[in-house]
Motif scaffolding. Structure first.
Motif, short mmCIF file in Angstrom:
data_model
loop_
_atom_site.label_atom_id
_atom_site.label_comp_id
_atom_site.label_asym_id
_atom_site.label_seq_id
_atom_site.Cartn_x
_atom_site.Cartn_y
_atom_site.Cartn_z
N LEU B 181 0.83 -1.20 0.00
CA LEU B 181 0.00 0.00 0.00
C LEU B 181 0.87 1.26 0.00
CD1 LEU B 181 -2.69 1.52 0.33
CD2 LEU B 181 -2.48 1.20 2.79
N CYS B 182 1.86 1.26 0.88
CA CYS B 182 2.64 2.49 1.03
C CYS B 182 3.57 2.71 -0.16
CB CYS B 182 3.38 2.45 2.35
SG CYS B 182 2.17 2.45 3.68
N TYR B 183 4.09 1.62 -0.71
CA TYR B 183 4.93 1.75 -1.90
C TYR B 183 4.08 2.27 -3.06
CZ TYR B 183 9.32 0.86 -4.23
OH TYR B 183 10.50 1.02 -4.89
N HIS B 184 2.87 1.76 -3.16
CA HIS B 184 1.90 2.21 -4.17
C HIS B 184 1.67 3.72 -4.00
CE1 HIS B 184 -1.20 0.77 -7.04
NE2 HIS B 184 -1.99 1.72 -6.58
N LEU B 185 1.51 4.15 -2.77
CA LEU B 185 1.20 5.55 -2.49
C LEU B 185 2.37 6.48 -2.80
CD1 LEU B 185 -0.92 5.38 0.78
CD2 LEU B 185 -1.70 5.97 -1.51
N THR B 186 3.61 5.99 -2.67
CA THR B 186 4.75 6.87 -2.95
C THR B 186 4.73 7.33 -4.41
OG1 THR B 186 6.24 5.05 -3.49
CG2 THR B 186 6.29 5.87 -1.21
N HIS B 187 4.18 6.51 -5.29
CA HIS B 187 4.04 6.96 -6.68
C HIS B 187 2.67 7.62 -6.91
CE1 HIS B 187 4.62 7.24 -10.96
NE2 HIS B 187 3.49 6.59 -11.19
N ALA B 188 1.66 7.09 -6.20
CA ALA B 188 0.30 7.57 -6.44
C ALA B 188 0.11 9.02 -6.02
CB ALA B 188 -0.69 6.68 -5.69
N ILE B 189 0.67 9.41 -4.88
CA ILE B 189 0.42 10.76 -4.36
C ILE B 189 1.04 11.83 -5.25
CG2 ILE B 189 0.77 12.29 -2.37
CD1 ILE B 189 0.37 9.73 -0.61
N PRO B 190 2.34 11.74 -5.59
CA PRO B 190 2.88 12.74 -6.53
C PRO B 190 2.16 12.69 -7.88
CG PRO B 190 4.67 11.47 -5.56
CD PRO B 190 3.41 10.83 -5.11
N ARG B 206 8.76 18.61 -3.77
CA ARG B 206 7.87 18.74 -2.62
C ARG B 206 6.80 17.64 -2.64
NH1 ARG B 206 6.38 24.93 -2.78
NH2 ARG B 206 8.45 25.21 -3.67
N PHE B 207 6.18 17.44 -3.81
CA PHE B 207 5.14 16.41 -3.89
C PHE B 207 5.71 15.01 -3.68
CE2 PHE B 207 2.57 19.51 -6.67
CZ PHE B 207 1.84 19.94 -5.58
N ASP B 208 6.93 14.79 -4.17
CA ASP B 208 7.57 13.49 -3.94
C ASP B 208 7.74 13.26 -2.44
OD1 ASP B 208 7.71 12.75 -6.54
OD2 ASP B 208 9.82 13.29 -6.84
N ILE B 209 8.22 14.32 -1.75
CA ILE B 209 8.45 14.20 -0.31
C ILE B 209 7.12 14.00 0.43
CG2 ILE B 209 9.27 15.44 1.75
CD1 ILE B 209 11.39 16.75 -0.11
N ILE B 210 6.10 14.76 0.01
CA ILE B 210 4.79 14.60 0.65
C ILE B 210 4.29 13.16 0.48
CG2 ILE B 210 2.33 15.26 0.44
CD1 ILE B 210 3.30 18.12 -0.19
N GLY B 211 4.49 12.62 -0.71
CA GLY B 211 4.09 11.23 -0.98
C GLY B 211 4.77 10.26 -0.04
N TRP B 212 6.08 10.41 0.08
CA TRP B 212 6.83 9.51 0.97
C TRP B 212 6.43 9.71 2.42
CZ3 TRP B 212 9.62 5.25 0.38
CH2 TRP B 212 10.05 4.93 -0.93
N LEU B 213 6.20 10.96 2.82
CA LEU B 213 5.82 11.24 4.20
C LEU B 213 4.48 10.59 4.55
CD1 LEU B 213 6.76 14.96 4.98
CD2 LEU B 213 7.64 12.88 6.06
N ILE B 214 3.48 10.83 3.70
CA ILE B 214 2.15 10.25 3.97
C ILE B 214 2.24 8.73 3.99
CG2 ILE B 214 -0.23 10.04 3.13
CD1 ILE B 214 0.00 12.85 2.01
#
Lengths: 246, 241
Positions: B181-190, B206-214
């Protein structure tokens, strides 16, 4: 320098192709990749073998004619560099180099390493014209445009339409190319009249030509010889969103 | 490959919303957003396990007493999940078909591993969601949970979770699913911001970092629960269930 080449040979669009192995001998490190192929071709002709067919024109990195996927990377992987500008010193003596055509369903092979990239031209055609006032040439600076806007539009306009973005994309998507064209005109006052219709028509044509969908791999940007940024894809998404909600 | 209408004249707006390549991206982004918000909300609910049996069971009972809310959320989630998965698989095959003859040598310059494994992490999450619903929501795989009640006679969600995660295999599958789920989200969020056209060169990192943070917050938040159970930091209430 000496190299072993594995080159895609294919008689025509209908027949199946395969990789053939050739030797490139006594190559100067200052030669471009295409000049190296010229030398190989001269030897092939001497041996009575049909030379390797590939696209080329200006050989100075501005026309967008040259292509080739070299060791899996369109234009060979040197940042901001077309195949015609890629020097053989970027390879090690004795290397085996695999050369394939730009591959996409929308880019059918014509022969060997030549592919038909006219799908990109048809997307441009779908974009249509730009309305312009008739009469004499406008005075310089009669139409003030912010410097940042000019720079950004010019960065997008730098696209030479080579199709490396399509070749590199794991989905064979043409989004970087189309977005560069859309971004170029959407930012300038000259492009405003047809702004909404342009993005709709170009996206529709892009889809019709059978290019894949963008899934934000950003491989396109990495291989683009003009280093066009994927921020243009974001801009096109924005333009498209505005167009369909209008 | 899906067939697309030829547009000689002005493209039809209504049909382009979902059928165009950008429309498909927007569709994935929108359904993904709803599910991500649900994942965050669900996490807030789950973390109440650390406040004890009474708090978690009170929360669970409160949700149960709001059937209109829970069932409408469940319905929206179900629709989003089915459409997101169905469209995702369809896009995967459509994109593969866009290059009928593959390269002999494949190279990747900058595409992240997460971006290239979306279909696999996605399928992993989907399979887990099916199991998770059968396990805790509909109590099919472990029917003994249905008989768990606390001192106030409420369904004892707290003990159900603790019993579930005391099983090392269930916890391991859970952690693996959270990784997907979280690996999916690191690409999905940005990607979400890119697809909505909100991205530019300045915001990209910034969006990449936000993705990893969430993604990291979600991973740690969810994984804390089985880890705490296995480390016996969260235990069954004394005096039975």
């Amino acid at each position: 320098m000496n190299f072993t080449l594995r080159v895609w040979r294919q008689k025509n669009a209908r027949e199946k192709g395969c990789l053939e192995t050739y030797q490139a001998r006594d190559i100067s490190e200052d030669m471009s990749f295409l000049e190296m192929l010229d030398v190989v071709n001269e030897n092939l002709v001497k041996d009575g073998i049909e030379p390797i067919h590939f696209d080329h024109d200006c050989r100075e990195g501005i026309c967008g004619a040259c292509s080739l996927v070299i060791n899996g990377i369109p234009h060979g992987g040197k940042k901001g560099c077309t195949t015609c500008e890629l020097r053989m010193r970027n390879f090690a003596d004795g290397d085996t180099i695999t050369v394939e055509p730009f591959r996409a369903g929308a880019f059918p092979v014509i022969k060997d390493l030549m592919v038909d990239r006219s799908a990109l031209d048809r997307i441009m055609q779908a974009g249509g014209f730009v309305s312009a006032n008739t009469g004499g040439a406008p005075d310089a600076n009669a139409l003030p445009i912010k410097k940042d806007t000019v720079e950004s539009a010019m960065d997008a306009a730098a696209c030479i339409g080579c199709g490396a973005c399509v070749a590199a994309c794991k989905n064979a998507s043409a989004m970087l190319f189309v977005s560069a064209k859309v971004s170029h005109l959407a930012q300038l006052p000259q492009g405003q009249v047809e702004r909404v219709e342009r993005v709709r028509k170009m996206v529709a044509r892009m889809d019709f030509e059978g290019f894949g969908n963008c899934t934000n791999y950003y491989e396109c940007e990495a291989v683009c010889p003009k280093e066009i940024s994927v921020k243009n894809i974001a801009r096109m998404n924005r333009e498209f969103l505005k167009a369909i909600t209008k | 490959m899906s067939t697309v209408q030829v547009s000689s004249g002005p493209a039809q707006t209504s049909s382009m919303v979902l059928s165009s390549s950008i429309g498909k991206k927007l569709f994935m982004a929108a359904t993904g957003l709803f599910m991500s918000l649900f994942v965050l909300g669900h996490l807030v609910g789950n973390l109440q396990i650390f406040l004890g049996q009474d708090q978690l069971n009170t929360y669970a009972q409160a949700l149960k007493d709001l059937p209109a809310l829970t069932w409408s959320v469940r319905t929206v989630m179900f629709i989003c999940l089915v459409l997101h998965v169905w469209r995702g698989i369809q896009l995967y095959f459509e994109n593969r078909a866009s290059r009928p003859v593959r390269y002999h040598v494949n190279a990747t310059v900058q595409a992240s591993l997460a971006s290239r494994t979306m279909i696999f992490t996605g399928i992993g999450i989907f399979l887990y969601v099916v199991y998770h619903l059968l396990h805790y929501t509909f109590i099919v795989t472990n029917p003994q949970y249905a008989g768990l009640h606390d001192a106030l006679g409420r369904h004892d969600v707290y003990s159900m979770v603790v019993l579930g995660f005391q099983n090392g295999w269930i916890s391991a599958v859970y952690v693996l699913a959270m990784l997907c789920l979280c690996y999916h989200l690191t690409h999905a969020i940005p990607s979400f911001f890119q697809t909505l056209g909100l991205n530019n060169d300045k915001t990209r990192l910034r969006f990449d970092i936000i993705g990893w943070l969430i993604a990291t917050v979600i991973f740690i938040g969810y994984t804390m629960i089985p880890v705490a159970v296995l480390l016996k930091l969260v235990i069954l209430p004394e005096g039975g269930m």
